[in-house]
Design an enzyme around this catalytic site. Structure first.
Site, short mmCIF file in Angstrom:
data_model
loop_
_atom_site.label_atom_id
_atom_site.label_comp_id
_atom_site.label_asym_id
_atom_site.label_seq_id
_atom_site.Cartn_x
_atom_site.Cartn_y
_atom_site.Cartn_z
CD GLN A 59 -2.39 1.29 2.79
OE1 GLN A 59 -1.69 1.09 3.78
NE2 GLN A 59 -3.66 1.59 2.88
N GLY A 60 0.83 2.00 -1.07
CA GLY A 60 1.66 3.20 -1.16
C GLY A 60 0.84 4.46 -1.03
CD GLU A 84 -5.64 0.02 6.83
OE1 GLU A 84 -5.95 0.95 6.05
OE2 GLU A 84 -4.50 -0.16 7.26
CG ASN A 133 -5.07 5.09 18.44
OD1 ASN A 133 -4.95 4.58 17.33
ND2 ASN A 133 -5.28 4.39 19.54
CD GLU A 134 -2.22 10.54 18.85
OE1 GLU A 134 -1.97 9.96 17.79
OE2 GLU A 134 -1.87 10.12 19.97
C1 LIG Z 1 4.43 -0.06 11.21
C2 LIG Z 1 3.84 0.89 10.21
C3 LIG Z 1 3.40 0.42 9.00
C4 LIG Z 1 2.90 1.30 8.04
N1 LIG Z 1 2.53 0.80 6.82
C5 LIG Z 1 2.10 1.66 5.85
C6 LIG Z 1 1.81 1.18 4.54
O1 LIG Z 1 1.91 0.00 4.24
N2 LIG Z 1 1.45 2.09 3.61
C7 LIG Z 1 1.32 3.41 3.89
O2 LIG Z 1 0.95 4.17 3.00
N3 LIG Z 1 1.59 3.90 5.11
C8 LIG Z 1 1.98 3.06 6.11
N4 LIG Z 1 2.29 3.54 7.37
C9 LIG Z 1 2.25 4.99 7.60
C10 LIG Z 1 1.09 5.45 8.48
O3 LIG Z 1 -0.08 5.50 7.77
C11 LIG Z 1 1.51 6.84 9.03
O4 LIG Z 1 2.53 6.63 9.93
C12 LIG Z 1 0.40 7.58 9.72
O5 LIG Z 1 -0.53 8.03 8.79
C13 LIG Z 1 0.93 8.79 10.52
O6 LIG Z 1 1.72 9.62 9.73
P1 LIG Z 1 3.19 10.06 10.17
O7 LIG Z 1 3.89 8.85 10.57
O8 LIG Z 1 3.76 10.89 9.12
O9 LIG Z 1 2.99 10.90 11.49
P2 LIG Z 1 2.56 12.47 11.58
O10 LIG Z 1 1.38 12.69 10.74
O11 LIG Z 1 3.75 13.30 11.39
O12 LIG Z 1 2.12 12.52 13.09
C14 LIG Z 1 3.00 12.66 14.20
C15 LIG Z 1 2.17 12.76 15.45
O13 LIG Z 1 1.30 13.88 15.37
C16 LIG Z 1 -0.04 13.49 15.58
N5 LIG Z 1 -0.93 14.34 14.80
C17 LIG Z 1 -0.84 14.64 13.48
N6 LIG Z 1 -1.86 15.45 13.11
C18 LIG Z 1 -2.61 15.64 14.22
C19 LIG Z 1 -3.80 16.39 14.49
N7 LIG Z 1 -4.44 17.06 13.54
N8 LIG Z 1 -4.30 16.36 15.74
C20 LIG Z 1 -3.68 15.67 16.72
N9 LIG Z 1 -2.55 14.95 16.53
C21 LIG Z 1 -2.03 14.95 15.29
C22 LIG Z 1 -0.07 12.05 15.12
O14 LIG Z 1 -1.15 11.36 15.67
C23 LIG Z 1 1.27 11.55 15.63
O15 LIG Z 1 1.17 11.24 16.98
C24 LIG Z 1 2.78 2.68 8.34
C25 LIG Z 1 3.20 3.14 9.58
C26 LIG Z 1 3.72 2.27 10.52
C27 LIG Z 1 4.17 2.81 11.84
#
Ligand SMILES: Cc1cc2nc3c(=O)[nH]c(=O)nc-3n(C[C@H](O)[C@H](O)[C@H](O)COP(=O)(O)OP(=O)(O)OC[C@H]3O[C@@H](n4cnc5c(N)ncnc54)[C@H](O)[C@@H]3O)c2cc1C
Lengths: 388, 352
Positions: A130-131, A248, A372-373
């Site tokens: 999933q990209g 999902e 979860n946020e």
């Molecule tokens: C093990 C793992 C597997 C994954 N696999 C895939 C995959 O196969 N394909 C894919 O596309 N993606 C994948 N992901 C990515 C996942 O979808 C993202 O990590 C997720 O969407 C969060 O984005 P970020 O990591 O950039 O964190 P950020 O968006 O930078 O968030 C950082 C922190 O800020 C909080 N935050 C951000 N915005 C808000 C807001 N508006 N209000 C309150 N809090 C906020 C977040 O909850 C988090 O705690 C994977 C992630 C993990 C950890």
């Protein structure tokens, strides 16, 4: 062949017990013993034989309709299916094609796409990843910038995806790409299917906190993608992906991770000889109670599905509660493990116990699939109607 | 009752604490660079020899030791301040181990240990016994034991010194990239040390306070990085630190850190003034439990607040969690201290 199975086996007319018995007996006979309760997610090579075997039995896709080679199970029977797999300690398959792309194609794909891709998923020929996420588009997914430019007879893709789970074990990626820079962010996104073997695609594994290269970065440089690989309408990718996310979240909200962790906790307590200690029993009981409550909530959503109702944004509750319960159980297990909580590898006494490893593996469940946020934001606005 | 310290003493001690904190920079780069810690992981025998030489040059192993034994006789207030600083930078050196046991060592071991020529590390084993010839039987675990020349093995009321030469154990890798050496002793020569059970208990208790101080440092290191990250990471066109949900989380973690600090410093001060053994132990257990809970929580949430980058080995934030998992299981476990605390307050209530 799967259609034939479906004729022979009308799972929906079976009693739950009979269905459970059928699964259990077959799993016990066929599941490779050395793959029970693996420490980490299995790679493609390790799981391929089992994947093929399931495919031949017609049991890879419990939720797909029978006409597409699935088992056509109701939500209730899907739950039993999951439970039996879990009970036996069967490893998670490379299942993105089965649980994510398949349902999306069945709902939004063209007849030609369904006819081409679905059988190849079931045959273990195409393995998908999933990209969606990008370095600067995580929670704010709609800001993604990987771009597909219309070049007449093909799309030209440039950009970067990240955190792509199992990319190193897949040969196809389904991705969200920007196809209109002028439109509102959500309105300029399309859903594209890309072979990872295409020239210009590069996959670079990333070591995760569990010291495993389960996810990767995927780079796209002038990648040519055939026009027909776009699913649905151009610029409609966002709403399709969102529909899939709902699915999902039920999957991530299933009680299975917590059930598994609780079983491990109990095993660890027995190993340490503390299962009758009052302090432990009280904390264990509190977690067990939370799991009972979670199961009840999950059942309500399952029932709604059975009644053919669509699940609304409230399904986010399941994902939040499940993942946080999973972590709480793993945290108590750390304490029960005592000194062994420091260890990197499974315990010598019982290889199915690796308290620190399981704790670490529980951490991303509150991040992926929409953190979860973000789920709480959705619930606050869309379910409680609080101002944004 | 406890006499308040004279102002002069107090000022002098404050200055010493500041100096010690500053001197920690020799081991823990002030800019938070963790390259040394990364290089140490999963490599060698568990000891960065150059760093340990520096530790000994600074006289840290003898910090708590009486001056007539070759130490500098400083109090716990100074000691916990130093460990806190080392925790901020995840220094993997077994300082708390050595500084706590050195008072138990006979002179012929103590002196080379203080000079850094030899290393003795403590091990714990519940079933340790000596046979009639004084040879040791049973099982024990020694953190970083492969690096040591001698092991000081303890049960509840006795301690033995075992020369490690020629003996082998099974090294079990730990989450932080170090190891625990599991020893199966079937009658190895051992020197029984002339230590009373009270003395051993005090060593263990002070070490537990040392662990709490180190964990206090770890949580601050993890917190500071997270605070910085929340100010630079942008999503939805804003710094994520501007989201109230995250601000509240950070405030809650800050409170946990300050609660831990309050207990660490109060307990150290109380013990420096000397309190009744029962009370000392209760304070130490409370401090250790609070610091253990808070450190795990801060590190876990720090990863959450980083998002997926927090779940990589490449990001330093994860190193804090891995180290906390290991540090919090040295010198007694979280569960052990939690129950110990419950027992102590029940006894206090019973005794009126
Ligand atoms: C093990 C793992 C597997 C994954 N696999 C895939 C995959 O196969 N394909 C894919 O596309 N993606 C994948 N992901 C990515 C996942 O979808 C993202 O990590 C997720 O969407 C969060 O984005 P970020 O990591 O950039 O964190 P950020 O968006 O930078 O968030 C950082 C922190 O800020 C909080 N935050 C951000 N915005 C808000 C807001 N508006 N209000 C309150 N809090 C906020 C977040 O909850 C988090 O705690 C994977 C992630 C993990 C950890």
């Amino acid at each position: 062949m799967s259609d034939m199975n479906a004729l022979h086996e009308d799972y929906e007319s079976m009693s739950d017990e009979a269905f459970r018995g059928l699964l259990r007996e077959w799993i016990e006979t066929h599941y490779p013993a050395h793959l029970r309760n693996p420490r980490r997610r299995l790679g493609l090579e390790e799981s391929r034989a089992w994947y093929r075997l399931l495919g031949e039995r017609g049991w890879l896709a419990p939720g797909w309709p029978t006409r597409h080679g699935g088992m056509g199970l109701s939500a209730a029977k899907q739950l039993i299916y999951m439970e039996e797999w879990e009970r036996h300690g069967c490893a998670r398959l490379p299942d993105s094609g089965l649980t994510m792309l398949g349902p999306l194609l069945i709902r939004f794909g063209s007849e030609a796409q369904k006819a081409f891709y679905l059988p190849r998923i079931l045959a273990g020929e195409h393995f998908w990843c999933q990209g969606y996420s990008e370095p600067n588009a995580g929670s704010d997914l709609a800001s993604l910038r990987t771009e597909a430019v219309d070049c007449g007879d093909h799309w030209r893709v440039n950009g970067q995806k990240i955190w792509t789970t199992m990319a190193g074990h897949s040969n196809w990626i389904f991705m969200l790409v920007r196809t209109d820079r002028q439109a509102r962010p959500q309105a300029g996104i399309s859903f594209l299917l890309v072979p990872l073997a295409s020239p210009g695609v590069e996959v670079r594994p990333i070591l995760n906190l569990d010291l495993h290269d389960e996810f990767s970065e995927v780079f796209f440089t002038d990648v040519r993608v055939p026009k027909e690989n776009l699913v649905g309408e151009v610029n409609q990718g966002w709403s399709m992906a969102k529909a899939l996310l709902g699915f999902e979240r039920i999957f991530l909200g299933s009680p299975k991770q917590s059930t598994h962790a609780l079983e491990r906790l109990e095993r660890l307590a027995r190993l340490g000889g503390i299962e009758h200690q009052e302090a432990y029993r009280q904390r264990h009981a509190a977690l067990r109670l939370r799991l009972d409550a979670h199961r009840a909530l999950y059942e309500r959503f399952a029932e709604a599905l059975r009644q053919g109702q669509a699940l609304g944004p409230e399904v986010s509750m399941l994902k939040i509660n499940q993942s946080e319960l999973f972590q709480a159980i793993c945290e108590l297990a750390l304490e029960v493990a005592g000194e062994d909580a420091a260890l990197l590898d499974p315990l010598a006494e019982d290889a199915a116990l690796y308290p620190a490893g399981l704790f670490i593996q529980s951490l991303p469940t509150t991040i992926y699939g929409g953190s979860n946020e973000i789920q709480r934001n959705i619930l606050a606005r869309q379910v409680l109607g609080l101002p944004g | 009752m406890n006499e308040p310290m004279h102002d002069v003493d107090l000022a002098e001690r404050r200055e010493r604490v500041t100096m010690l904190r500053d001197s920690a920079a020799a081991l823990v780069p002030a800019d938070g660079d963790l390259r040394r810690v990364r290089a140490w992981r999963f490599a060698g025998n568990g000891l960065d020899a150059q760093a340990w030489a520096l530790v000994c040059e600074m006289g840290w192993p003898g910090l708590r030791l009486a001056e007539e034994q070759g130490g500098s006789g400083l109090g716990l207030c100074e000691y916990v301040a130093l460990l806190e600083e080392l925790g901020k930078g995840l220094a993997p050196e077994p300082l708390n181990e050595v500084a706590c046991l050195v008072s138990l060592l006979p002179a012929e071991w103590r002196e080379p240990v203080l000079r850094g020529e030899r290393l003795v590390l403590p091990g714990h084993g519940a079933g340790l016994v000596a046979d009639h010839q004084g040879r040791l039987l049973g099982q024990a675990k020694v953190s970083l034991g492969k690096a040591a020349h001698g092991w000081l093995l303890m049960n509840e009321d006795s301690a033995w010194l075992v020369d490690a030469q020629g003996l082998e154990g099974q090294a079990l890798a730990t989450q932080d990239g170090g190891h625990v050496l599991a020893l199966a002793l079937n009658g190895v020569p051992a020197q029984r040390l002339a230590s009373s059970p009270e003395q051993l208990r005090r060593v263990r208790d002070e070490a537990a306070l040392g662990v709490a101080a180190y964990l206090l440092g770890c949580m601050q290191g993890a917190f500071a990085r997270t605070l910085d990250y929340l100010k630079v990471r942008k999503q939805f066109g804003r710094e994520i630190g501007s989201f109230q949900a995250l601000q509240h989380r950070m405030v809650d973690l800050h409170i946990q850190i300050e609660l831990s600090r309050a207990l660490v410093e109060e307990t150290a001060a109380c013990l420096d003034r000397s309190v009744a053994p029962g009370e000392a132990q209760r304070r130490i257990y409370a401090t250790r439990v609070q610091a253990g809970d808070a450190a795990l929580r801060v590190c876990r949430e720090a990863i959450q607040l980083h998002g997926a980058i927090g779940y990589t080995d490449e990001a330093d934030i994860g190193l804090f969690l891995r180290r906390v998992l290991v540090a919090a299981s040295a010198w007694g476990t979280q569960g052990g201290y939690r129950q110990g605390y419950a027992r102590l307050i029940a006894e206090e209530a019973f005794n009126g």
